[in-house]
Structures are given as C-alpha cells and as structure tokens.
Design a protein around this motif. Structure first.
Motif, PDB file in Angstrom:
ATOM      1  N   ASN A 794      37.816  64.829  61.615  1.00 28.45           N
ATOM      2  CA  ASN A 794      37.479  63.598  62.312  1.00 28.45           C
ATOM      3  C   ASN A 794      38.302  62.428  61.513  1.00 28.45           C
ATOM      4  N   ASP A 797      37.258  59.001  61.971  1.00 27.88           N
ATOM      5  CA  ASP A 797      35.962  58.801  61.106  1.00 27.88           C
ATOM      6  C   ASP A 797      34.901  58.201  62.334  1.00 27.88           C
ATOM      7  N   ARG A 817      34.925  61.576  58.090  1.00 27.15           N
ATOM      8  CA  ARG A 817      36.240  62.174  57.763  1.00 27.15           C
ATOM      9  C   ARG A 817      36.170  62.709  56.584  1.00 27.15           C
TER      10      ARG A 817
END
Length: 827
Positions: A794, A797, A817
């Motif tokens: 990720n 984020d 993240r």
C-alpha cells in the motif's frame, strides 16, 4: 533463463543449429572436456543464485535450455558461488564447475553428462543419475519460477495446459518474494479470489461469486476444514510448511464429491530433499512485526534412501488497530524412506499455534451508511480479548511405481483444531451531529474442538491403444469431520465511546456467560463422506484429448444442538443422508499448435446444507447445479511461461437464503433459511505466470464476475447481484526483475491489486468505491549466502474499507502503508 519460441519456428531451428554446430574449439576454463570442438561464441546474460551446486546446475540447465545428467552423490554437499554476467554457455558451465571436481561431456545436441575430473576418486553410478532439463516439474522449490510444470490437484501430474479448468499456482518463490505467511495473505493475492472479513474473526473466501467454505485438500486429500464457521475459512495455515498452493476455480466435485461452483485449494507440503539444504530467514517490519524461520533437511544415511526435513517459524506482530497483536508458531517435520527402488513411504507432523489479542466486530457507520471517517487504528474491542488456536496435523503416504507407466499412491491426513476465544465488540449506528456517540457492547466466549480425517488412494497409469497414448485414474477417498462446540454471547453493561474507545472494561468471568447469554449453546456434529472416482484421458487424435470422469459419493451427517437464539431455546437431533450421488465431469482439449490449446468443460455441483434449517425445523435439501467453462491456454518457452483465458458460467439451485425475520435455533447462526434460492455467476478470467522475458518473472490476472439472483426468498432481490461484495472487475499483477551487468546483484519487483466497487445491501446500501493498491520489493544479494530485501505494501497509503459490513458493525479498514526488511541465508 533464456526464452525460446516454438520448437517449429525458424528462430528456434536456427538456435538449435547454432548450438549443434558450435562444437567446443577449446577446453572449458577449469573443466576437462572429452573433446574440443568449436566454441559456442553466442553470449547471454546469466543470473544464477548462489547456493547448493545441484540447485545452480538446475538453474543453468533451464537458462541454457539444455539437459544435464549427473550422479546425485557427486554434487551432494557442494556449494556454488552462483553466476552472473555475459558469457557463452561453455564459459558459464566451466565457471560453475570450477574447483568442483567435475568435467562436462557433451552427449547430444541438447544433453550434457557431468563426470568426475581426472584424479578424482570414485566412479559415476548411472543407476543413481539425476537428470535436470528444460522443463519445470511439479515441485516449485528451487525453480526460481512463478509458474509450475505440473499440478497435482486433479490426481496424477498434468501441466496447466493439460488441465481443462482454471488453476492458479502460488509457487514457493512467489510466496517468498511477497512475504506471504498465512492463508488469508495468500488468497488475497490470488487472481479471482475475494476475501471478506467476518465480524467474529477470520475471513471468508469467494471465487467466481461463491463461498469456498470447506473446499480444502492437503497433498490431494480432501478435508472438511471450516465446518460450521471455525473463524470463517481463515483457520491457521502457516505457509512456511508448503512448497506451493494450487487454487482451482470452478466446480470441484470430482475432487471431493460435495462442493460448490467456487473451486478448491490444495496445499502441497514441502518434502525432504535428496541433498543437504538449510535456509534461515529473519525479518522485521511495521507495527513490531518480527519473524524468524529455519528450514533444514537432506539425506539421513549414506545411500540417501532416508531423507528428513524440519521447518520452524516464529512470528510476533502488532497491528495498525489499537490493542491488536498476534503470535504465530509453526513446527513441521517430515521423513521419506525408499523402501525399495520403486516404493517410497513418507510421513510427518506439524503443529501450528496462534496466540492473539484480536480486534473483531469492525466499526460502525452513520445511520445512512456513510463512513464516519474514523481513524484506521480505531478498535472497539477490549485489551482482554483473547484468541488461542492450536492445530496438530499428522500425515502419511505411500507411493509405488509398478513400472514407468503405472503407479499407486495412498495418502492419509488427520488434523485437530482446538480454539478458545473470548472477546468483546460493540455495535450501533452513529447519528449526525452527535459529539460523543456510544454503542452497545457485548462479549463472546467460544470453546471449539474440531477433528478431521481424510484418506485418498488412487492408481494412475498410461496405456496405448489405436497407436496413441491414453491415461486412466481410478481411486477412492473419504473424509470425516467432527465438531464439539460450546459458545455463549452476552451483553455488557458498559457502552463503548466511538471516537475515544475505552479498552479497559471489566472482564466478565467465564461462569457469567451461560446464565446471562442472549445467544449460545452446544453443537455436536459429525459429517462423513466417501466415494469412488475415475478419470479417463482418451487421446482421440494427436491434437484432440477427451477427458471424462465421474464420482459416486455417499454422505451422512448427524447434528445435535441445544441452542438459545433470539430468546428461544431449540433442541435438534437430526440426521441427513445422501446415497450414491453421481458427480460427472467432461472436457475436450484441442491443441491448436505447439503452444496453444482450446478446451471446454462441464461439471456437476452438489453440496449438502444440513447445518441450516427451514422455518419448520427441517434441514435444507442439498444444493445442486452445473458449471461450464470455455477457454484457451498457452504454454511458452518449454513451460516456463503459462497463460490462460476462460469464459465461465455456473448456476446453483436450492441455494440457502437467509430469512432475517424468522429465527431457528437449529441453524448454525440462529436464522431460518429457505432452499428456494437460485443464482447464476458468469464472467471472464485471464492469467499469466512465469518468465515473460529473460530475468523477468510475472504472475497476475484479470477477472470479470457478474452474479445474478434468479430466485430468492425476497422477491425484490431477484435480478440483483447475488454476491454484491464480490467486485465485478478485479486485477492483480506482480513482477520481479533481475538486473544485469554491474547491477546484477539487484532485483526489483512491483505489483498492483485493483478492483471495482463493491457493496452490501441490508435495508440500506453501503458501498466501497474501486481502488488500487501498489506494492514493491527491492533485493540485494550481499554474497554467495545472504540476500537482503525490502518490501513495501500500500505504497500510496490508500484509505479504504477492505470489507463492507452494515451501518452498525462489520466494516474493516484495509492495512495502511507498511514495510518489511528481511535477511535470508542459504547454506
């Protein structure tokens, strides 16, 4: 690894001619050759990782597109420094064999024999020769590949191209590169699979719009894992134990008998190896995520007829959610013994332990279904939440080769899962403008004891008729699953503050649950199924293969329960039985050319539903249906790259539909059900796996899934999506590229998981818009032993709901993240 086109292409002919004509003009550096023809002057970029010499030779053979033959004892215990840079094949082989006491002798156009160098003691034992060649095998360890040469989920070994259904294979390298350690992490990264978080812990898995409840195998032996919930489908399954995971999508009744149109998952264990190997992996990451794993094994006697293996892993990890943490332990041992040159006995055991403080229940939304915008760290549970799961598995198998064409395999598995759970959660919608909203709180107590037994035996052989080769598989298998459960759910007097949760409510004593519960009871259930099966792979012509099979199954289920649900006690002692249920399968495969095949297949669907009851208290009748598939599969570069494109349609009838108005204590969840449901799922699947370009491994796929309710207890639901939280569009892709030249010690990887919107309707519609999650990996080979890697997930984020629940509960954020750094050593 050098990528070659079709064998019949002009380029392939030219390459073969060049290899044949380039006859060794001088001796290989450090290697005594039997002859000195002209040197092959064609250079290529090599990328062979350091490690055991046998593994390095395997990699060399695949990258060079040749076959190597050598005595296993002549390379046992020897280590290779690996190979990088631009060299011709002779120079490359010479560098690999330098100071190893071996010489290379060319045997044919594409075959080499490795012999002891002059002055070395010992003679080559041709009877023990190990051959490594161009094609990948079923085992994925050490292959360095994101694809496999064969799958075993359908009995025997067949390439992906020869399998007339959609199958995704998560190889050992793919799991290592993406830091996949649990079953839910694995299926979240498998093309076409949707995960759905349960508010009571664990995750449900969906394929093609259907739930995959209980569709699991261990080395081909079916087990009824996930019976009556057991933390959804997300039982403990540590990936450190497995060589690969084969995920079949579509009807799998031929494998087990009972099954939906979702598919099946086959966990293939790591087995003892014929050479000494040891690896050590250490990692640390975001949220105090620490993990260590040791994997070691090899021959236990001089002749190598007894081989052992042991794996130990330990992981402690926190969470992006407040209070949540988890500790996983796994221990695995296995032993293989060659009773004779034709017979091998294997057996082993594993123990998996989870000790966690979970955060279950999810978070609420506004009363109209809109997101409140809470922090992703929000947890409405309590610090005394506790989840203890202990799973012990024993297995044994016997493989006997009657000759080169016929073999017998008998396998048995026993698994016992004990779960002790105590947790609190909160639920309730939030009104707009309320500065300090609160929610009702409840606590749950569970004591689960589940046992599963499985046995599978089959004979697999090839025979010739009408000048063509055919294959026949005859077998029988059975499974028995039992559960002995006690559970209770009670209200707590405290109300939970939504914006500033209190994680320190007084912990209720265990003996307060039973007299104060609003839902709970005892469940004892035993489900037994067994059957016989046969598959005939009949070659009608050189390019045309007919696959026909059938399974005859017997089912018996007894459920005894004493449950309180929605203010009413209900006692059940029900038996259901199905006798001689026939599940047919048929397929045609036509080879268009050396690389492409088209196929079509049909399979029946049959699934008992005795855990659910109608308003009258009767168990639901079995679910039935049919599954159709039409596709094209490609196999490129001698099987090092596989691709597929499939159209599918499945119809399930008598599907269980929840009656949210009436309540039945005899059902697994307290609701009454109707078996009048009828649903249809159809769509498209495309997948690619393996070496797309030299030094580039890829794995990914696109899935389009359209579900529709054709008949429902609620007439207003007819015509709508039957599984709305399965996104219509899903795309997953991961690639890993080995750099060249001065940067050859570096490897870079990247991937994306993207999907369209999904939603859930329960009085109101709650929707999660589509999103894409990006990930990456950067690895550096420090020396011949150690490699360090950095993984990020990720990366941008993205803030999203991984699972959409209701306005009151069951909404779970996806992970923010996070990064992990790992260090791996191969000895």
């Amino acid at each position: 690894m050098q990528a070659f086109p079709s064998k019949k292409s002009p380029l392939r002919q030219a390459v073969n001619a060049a290899l044949l004509g380039a006859c060794l003009a001088s001796a290989l550096p450090g290697v005594a050759l039997a002859q000195e023809p002209a040197r092959d002057s064609q250079t290529r970029a090599w990328n062979i990782a350091p490690g055991p010499l046998s593994s390095a030779l395997d990699q060399f053979a695949r990258q060079a597109g040749i076959s190597l033959s050598f005595d296993a004892n002549s390379v046992a215990g020897k280590h290779s420094a690996g190979l990088t840079g631009a060299l011709d094949s002779e120079q490359a082989l010479g560098q690999l064999l330098q100071d190893q006491g071996l010489q290379a002798q060319r045997q044919s156009d594409n075959s080499w024999l490795l012999l002891p160098s002059v002055g070395e003691s010992g003679a080559l034992n041709l009877g023990a020769t190990t051959v490594t060649g161009e094609r990948l095998g079923a085992t994925t360890e050490g292959s360095g590949s994101y694809t496999t040469g064969a799958v075993t989920i359908g009995k025997g070994q067949h390439s992906l191209r020869e399998t007339p259904q959609s199958v995704s294979v998560m190889t050992r390298k793919l799991m290592d590169d993406q830091n996949i350690h649990t079953i839910d992490q694995l299926l979240e990264r498998t093309p076409g699979i949707t995960t759905y978080e349960s508010p009571m812990g664990g995750k449900y898995f969906y394929s093609r719009g259907f739930k995959m409840l209980g569709q699991y195998q261990y080395d081909g032996v079916p087990l009824d894992m996930g019976k009556d919930y057991v933390q959804a489908d997300s039982f403990t399954a540590n990936m450190a134990l497995y060589d690969r995971v084969e995920v079949l999508k579509g009807a799998a009744g031929m494998l087990k008998g009972a099954g939906t149109a979702s598919g099946a998952v086959n966990f293939v264990r790591k087995r003892p190896q014929d050479k000494p190997t040891t690896s050590l992996t250490l990692s640390a990451g975001t949220w105090d995520n620490y993990r260590a794993e040791v994997d070691t094994g090899g021959p236990l006697n001089d002749s190598g007829t007894v081989r052992g293996r042991a794996v130990v892993s330990q992981q402690n990890r926190g969470s992006y959610m407040d209070i949540a943490k988890r500790q996983d332990q796994a221990i695995y041992t296995a032993l293989d013994m060659d009773i004779s040159p034709d017979t091998t006995l294997g057996f082993g055991a594993s123990y998996e332990d989870v000790d966690a403080t979970p955060c279950w229940g999810g978070i609420p939304r506004y009363s109209d279904g809109k997101s409140i915008g809470l922090s992703r760290s929000t947890c409405l549970g309590q610090s005394w939440n506790d989840w203890q799961s202990r799973r012990t598995t024993l297995f044994a198998d016997l493989t006997h080769h009657f000759n080169d064409d016929w073999k017998l395999k008998v396998s048995a598995v026993h698994s016992r899962n004990l779960q002790d759970i105590k947790y609190a959660a909160s639920e309730g919608t939030v009104a707009y403008g309320d500065p300090a909203p609160t929610a009702n709180s409840y606590a749950a107590l569970f004591d689960y004891d589940h046992k599963d037994y499985g046995l599978d035996a089959y004979i697999d052989g090839k025979f010739e008729a009408f000048g063509l080769e055919h294959e026949l598989i005859l077998g029988a298998n059975g499974s028995r699953g039992s559960q002995d459960d006690v559970y209770a759910i009670r209200n707590l007097p405290q109300r939970q503050t939504i914006y500033q949760p209190n994680h320190h409510f007084p912990e209720p004593a265990d003996d307060t649950f039973w007299p104060n519960m609003y839902r709970g009871g005892t469940v004892k259930e035993t489900a037994t199924q067994y059957g016989t099966y046969a598959t005939l792979r009949l070659r009608l012509a050189e390019p045309l293969l007919l696959v026909v099979g059938s399974r005859v199954s017997w089912f018996e289920n007894r459920r005894q329960s004493n449950n309180l649900a929605w203010g009413e006690w209900s006692v059940q002692d029900a038996r259901t039985k199905e006798t001689g249920e026939v599940t047919p399968f048929a397929a045609l495969i036509y080879d268009l050319n050396d690389n492409l095949s088209i196929y079509t297949s049909y399979a029946d669907i049959f699934q008992p539903q005795s855990s659910y009851a109608t308003v009258s208290g009767a168990a639901l009748k079995p679910k039935i249906g049919e599954n159709y598939e039409l596709g094209i599969k490609g196999e490129w570069f001698d099987g090092r790259l596989n691709s597929s494109l499939a159209l599918f349609r499945a119809i399930e009838k008598n599907a269980a539909e929840t009656d949210y108005i009436a309540h039945c204590g005899t059902s697994a969840d307290g609701f009454c059900y109707s078996d009048t449901g009828k649903v249809r799922a159809q769509g498209v699947e495309a997948e690619i796996s393996g070496e797309l370009l030299e030094r580039l491994q890829v794995f990914g796929g696109y899935t389009y899934t359209q579900t529709k309710t054709l008949n429902n207890i609620d007439s207003q639901a007819e015509g709508r999506a039957s599984t709305s939280y399965v996104p219509r569009h899903m795309f997953r892709l991961w690639g890993d590229y080995q750099l060249d030249g001065a940067l050859s010690k570096w490897t870079v990887g990247s991937g994306v998981s993207a999907q369209s919107s999904n939603y859930r309707v329960q009085t109101i519609k709650l929707e999660q818009p589509g999103y894409a999650l990006w990930s990456a990996r950067l690895a550096y080979r420090v020396d011949n032993t150690w490699t360090v890697a950095l993984n990020g997930n990720n990366l941008f984020d993205k803030n999203y709901y991984q699972t959409v629940g209701t306005a009151s509960w069951g909404n779970f954020y996806g992970e923010p993240r996070n990064v992990t750094v790992s260090l791996k050593g191969d000895f």
